[in-house]
Design a protein around this motif. Structure first.
Motif, PDB file in Angstrom:
ATOM      1  N   THR A   1       4.802   4.879   4.418  1.00 30.72           N
ATOM      2  CA  THR A   1       4.477   6.281   4.757  1.00 30.72           C
ATOM      3  C   THR A   1       5.674   6.938   5.449  1.00 30.72           C
ATOM      4  O   THR A   1       6.624   6.262   5.825  1.00 30.72           O
TER       5      THR A   1
ATOM      6  N   SER B   1      -1.226   6.908  -1.499  1.00 33.26           N
ATOM      7  CA  SER B   1      -2.312   7.243  -0.577  1.00 33.26           C
ATOM      8  C   SER B   1      -2.459   8.730  -0.244  1.00 33.26           C
ATOM      9  O   SER B   1      -2.419   9.109   0.934  1.00 33.26           O
ATOM     10  N   PRO B   2      -2.633   9.583  -1.253  1.00 31.61           N
ATOM     11  CA  PRO B   2      -2.807  11.014  -0.955  1.00 31.61           C
ATOM     12  C   PRO B   2      -4.188  11.317  -0.385  1.00 31.61           C
ATOM     13  O   PRO B   2      -5.076  10.466  -0.428  1.00 31.61           O
ATOM     14  N   ASN B   3      -4.349  12.520   0.121  1.00 29.28           N
ATOM     15  CA  ASN B   3      -5.639  12.928   0.676  1.00 29.28           C
ATOM     16  C   ASN B   3      -6.360  13.823  -0.313  1.00 29.28           C
ATOM     17  O   ASN B   3      -5.786  14.790  -0.809  1.00 29.28           O
TER      18      ASN B   3
ATOM     19  N   TYR C   1      -4.499   3.813  -1.002  1.00 26.55           N
ATOM     20  CA  TYR C   1      -5.528   3.970   0.041  1.00 26.55           C
ATOM     21  C   TYR C   1      -5.754   5.469   0.234  1.00 26.55           C
ATOM     22  O   TYR C   1      -5.041   6.125   0.998  1.00 26.55           O
TER      23      TYR C   1
ATOM     24  N   GLY D   1      -7.039   9.147   1.216  1.00 27.04           N
ATOM     25  CA  GLY D   1      -7.606   9.837   2.379  1.00 27.04           C
ATOM     26  C   GLY D   1      -8.877  10.521   1.904  1.00 27.04           C
ATOM     27  O   GLY D   1      -8.855  11.693   1.517  1.00 27.04           O
TER      28      GLY D   1
ATOM     29  N   HIS E   1       4.197  12.298  -0.119  1.00 26.69           N
ATOM     30  CA  HIS E   1       3.396  11.481  -1.034  1.00 26.69           C
ATOM     31  C   HIS E   1       4.217  11.058  -2.256  1.00 26.69           C
ATOM     32  O   HIS E   1       4.040   9.955  -2.766  1.00 26.69           O
TER      33      HIS E   1
ATOM     34  N   HIS F   1       1.569   5.150  14.791  1.00 22.88           N
ATOM     35  CA  HIS F   1       0.245   4.736  14.313  1.00 22.88           C
ATOM     36  C   HIS F   1       0.269   3.263  13.890  1.00 22.88           C
ATOM     37  O   HIS F   1      -0.594   2.463  14.298  1.00 22.88           O
ATOM     38  N   PHE F   2       1.275   2.879  13.091  1.00 22.07           N
ATOM     39  CA  PHE F   2       1.312   1.496  12.600  1.00 22.07           C
ATOM     40  C   PHE F   2       1.698   0.515  13.708  1.00 22.07           C
ATOM     41  O   PHE F   2       1.215  -0.612  13.739  1.00 22.07           O
TER      42      PHE F   2
ATOM     43  N   TYR G   1       3.127  -1.296   4.330  1.00 24.68           N
ATOM     44  CA  TYR G   1       2.615   0.079   4.270  1.00 24.68           C
ATOM     45  C   TYR G   1       3.800   1.021   4.121  1.00 24.68           C
ATOM     46  O   TYR G   1       4.772   0.898   4.868  1.00 24.68           O
TER      47      TYR G   1
ATOM     48  N   GLN H   1       4.297   8.489  11.056  1.00 22.17           N
ATOM     49  CA  GLN H   1       3.198   7.546  11.315  1.00 22.17           C
ATOM     50  C   GLN H   1       3.689   6.230  11.934  1.00 22.17           C
ATOM     51  O   GLN H   1       2.931   5.254  12.011  1.00 22.17           O
TER      52      GLN H   1
ATOM     53  N   GLU I   1       0.861  -1.192   0.000  1.00 26.97           N
ATOM     54  CA  GLU I   1       0.000   0.000   0.000  1.00 26.97           C
ATOM     55  C   GLU I   1       0.892   1.235   0.000  1.00 26.97           C
ATOM     56  O   GLU I   1       1.726   1.404   0.878  1.00 26.97           O
TER      57      GLU I   1
ATOM     58  N   TYR J   1      -9.134   7.615  12.161  1.00 27.10           N
ATOM     59  CA  TYR J   1      -8.187   7.089  11.164  1.00 27.10           C
ATOM     60  C   TYR J   1      -7.764   5.661  11.514  1.00 27.10           C
ATOM     61  O   TYR J   1      -7.798   4.759  10.686  1.00 27.10           O
TER      62      TYR J   1
ATOM     63  N   ASP K   1      -8.322   2.007   9.702  1.00 28.82           N
ATOM     64  CA  ASP K   1      -7.186   1.169   9.318  1.00 28.82           C
ATOM     65  C   ASP K   1      -7.329  -0.257   9.850  1.00 28.82           C
ATOM     66  O   ASP K   1      -6.932  -1.215   9.181  1.00 28.82           O
TER      67      ASP K   1
END
Ligand code: ARG
Length: 491
Positions: A266, A53-55, A90, A92, A64, A273-274, A264, A270, A50, A242, A246
């Protein structure tokens, strides 16, 4: 023990290194390569990568671009090692910002502008509406209302949101094409809104969901179970976050695509987060979370174009092409070309990629147009130039000749380390091994060119031999750069 084959043995950090005498291997014409068993250990079956994954409607940032090219590298690498690769983007595309965007579009938006330049227009509307909402309560309320309508699948709100999404994806696809990147699946946060609520229920029934003092739903991650470290998965108003999306997305992907590993890509902000994501998945009993991996990368400082700070990815690509065109027009050695723009585009993008891939991914680096586009030194321009010189200038002028058995002319022993390089890159997912190997190869070729010219060498045999050398080098560079990016395999 050292002998004529094993040149050196060293130990450190729990590993023993054997250095093989490559000259001997080459002289003996031994085919050197890592065993297929060793390479088989790198095969993982199905790998889901993955990346990008831009927003939607938010500013594109250098992260990005990094995610796009690094993820593409990993996907290509995995594929060339024989894995079945699923490439996923993915987006945003969900959250309160769509409430703002939807409500703001009514006031500041224009369908005509949206069709002409969607990324730019959505971003403008987003900036304007955010400014407005700072002091205007009605605007804030309108945003909340719009988002609620979206969550309740009301058709008018949904069709506007869908239009934003589709137009953005079309635009991005055009840019990805320029980069030689593609995706098998365009997913996004919006796909998992309902499943995210189901995840919350599962956490609840497994006894993993606690209520914090603020009334939010949290999962306790502290080893002692004393809530000293928690992850919020539910807001006090019952909406998900978020991380909740996920969690739902990971579970859904496992069920749909049966991946054996998931990666993933990024930026490093993050990492936590992961870490939390994998931790919660494991706590929920999803043992496959052990085979999920986050590949973090560092920040890029100073990415600017002539017109100022970068807002869109396309601006960076345009600037790379324009600067390359300028450099080409200044260079005395540039020959006439069929399609100068296209060449400038390809070389410019290779330069971007090589600059990005030279160091460890986790390091921050400063973006530098001049250094990146230099024709000499360790740049993508040099890499492209070396290849073009081998392929075009020499080979097209002289008829191709083949001579069986000419392989021992491979005095460039380093060619034989390609397998090792590939193995290293596959193990730590760092492109630097491959890129630095290619650059080293180009330097060797440059010296070979100086010392073993094809044109003007007197003996026929020498000419033929050198031609074969040149031909195999061109072939090798082409082969070796495959994992870097598909389209820019070099001209
Ligand atoms: N859209 C996010 C961002 O721009 C990146 C998404 C990363 N992937 C994920 N599964 N959370 O920061």
């Amino acid at each position: 023990k050292q002998d004529s084959v094993v040149e050196d043995i060293s130990a450190g950090c729990g590993v023993i290194n054997f250095k093989v005498n490559r000259k001997l291997l080459v002289q003996e014409d031994v085919k050197f390569g890592l065993t297929s068993e060793l390479f088989n250990t790198l095969k993982r079956g199905t790998t889901l990568v993955e990346y990008s994954s831009p927003n939607i409607a938010k500013k594109f940032h250098a992260g990005h671009l990094r995610s796009t090219i690094i993820g593409n590298f990993i996907a290509n690498l995995k594929q060339s090692l024989g894995n079945n690769v699923i490439r996923m983007n993915y987006l945003g595309d969900w959250g309160m910002q769509f409430g703002l965007l939807g409500a703001g579009f009514g006031q500041f938006g224009c369908q005509e502008k949206l069709k002409q330049n969607p990324l730019q227009h959505l971003f403008e509307v987003y900036v304007q509406v955010n400014k407005e909402a700072e002091h205007n309560e009605d605007m804030k309320q309108a945003a909340r209302d719009f988002f609620r309508q979206l969550e309740q699948h009301e058709s008018e709100a949904v069709s506007l949101w869908q239009q934003f999404r589709e137009i953005t994806v079309d635009e991005y696809q055009h840019i990805y094409k320029r980069l030689g990147v593609h995706f098998d699946i365009y997913s996004g946060e919006s796909f998992h809104q309902d499943q995210a609520q189901e995840v919350v229920q599962q956490l609840q029934s497994q006894g993993l969901l606690k209520t914090s003092e603020k009334g939010t739903g949290v999962v306790d991650l502290s080893p002692a179970g004393d809530m000293s470290s928690v992850c919020t998965v539910l807001r006090s108003d019952g909406t998900t976050l978020y991380i909740t999306r996920d969690l739902a997305a990971a579970i859904d992907r496992k069920a749909k695509y049966h991946f054996d590993e998931m990666i993933y890509v990024t930026d490093k902000s993050q990492e936590n987060h992961f870490h939390q994501l994998f931790h919660i998945l494991l706590a929920m009993g999803h043992s496959w979370a052990d085979r999920c991996k986050h590949v973090p990368f560092g920040l890029v400082r100073g990415m600017k174009t002539r017109s100022g700070e970068v807002v869109f990815l396309e601006d960076v690509l345009d600037e790379a092409r324009a600067r390359m065109l300028h450099n080409m027009s200044q260079s005395k050695t540039t020959k006439e070309m069929d399609n100068t723009e296209d060449t400038a585009e390809k070389v410019g993008i290779s330069a971007l990629i090589v600059q990005d891939f030279k160091g460890p991914l986790l390091s921050d680096y400063t973006f530098d147009w001049d250094r990146m586009l230099q024709a000499q030194g360790d740049t993508g321009v040099f890499l492209q130039y070396t290849h073009a010189r081998l392929c075009r200038s020499v080979l097209l002028k002289i008829t191709k000749l083949y001579l069986a058995g000419g392989v021992s002319i491979f005095a460039l022993c380093d060619l034989y380390s390609y397998d090792e390089v590939l193995y290293q890159s596959a193990q730590d997912l760092q492109p630097k091994h491959l890129v630095n190997f290619l650059l080293k190869l180009c330097h060797l070729i440059a010296s070979a060119h100086r010392e073993l010219p094809v044109k003007g060498s007197s003996q026929v045999v020498a000419q033929v031999g050198r031609l074969i050398l040149v031909d195999s080098l061109a072939f090798n560079i082409q082969l070796y750069t495959v994992p870097l990016c598909t389209k820019h395999k070099l001209i």
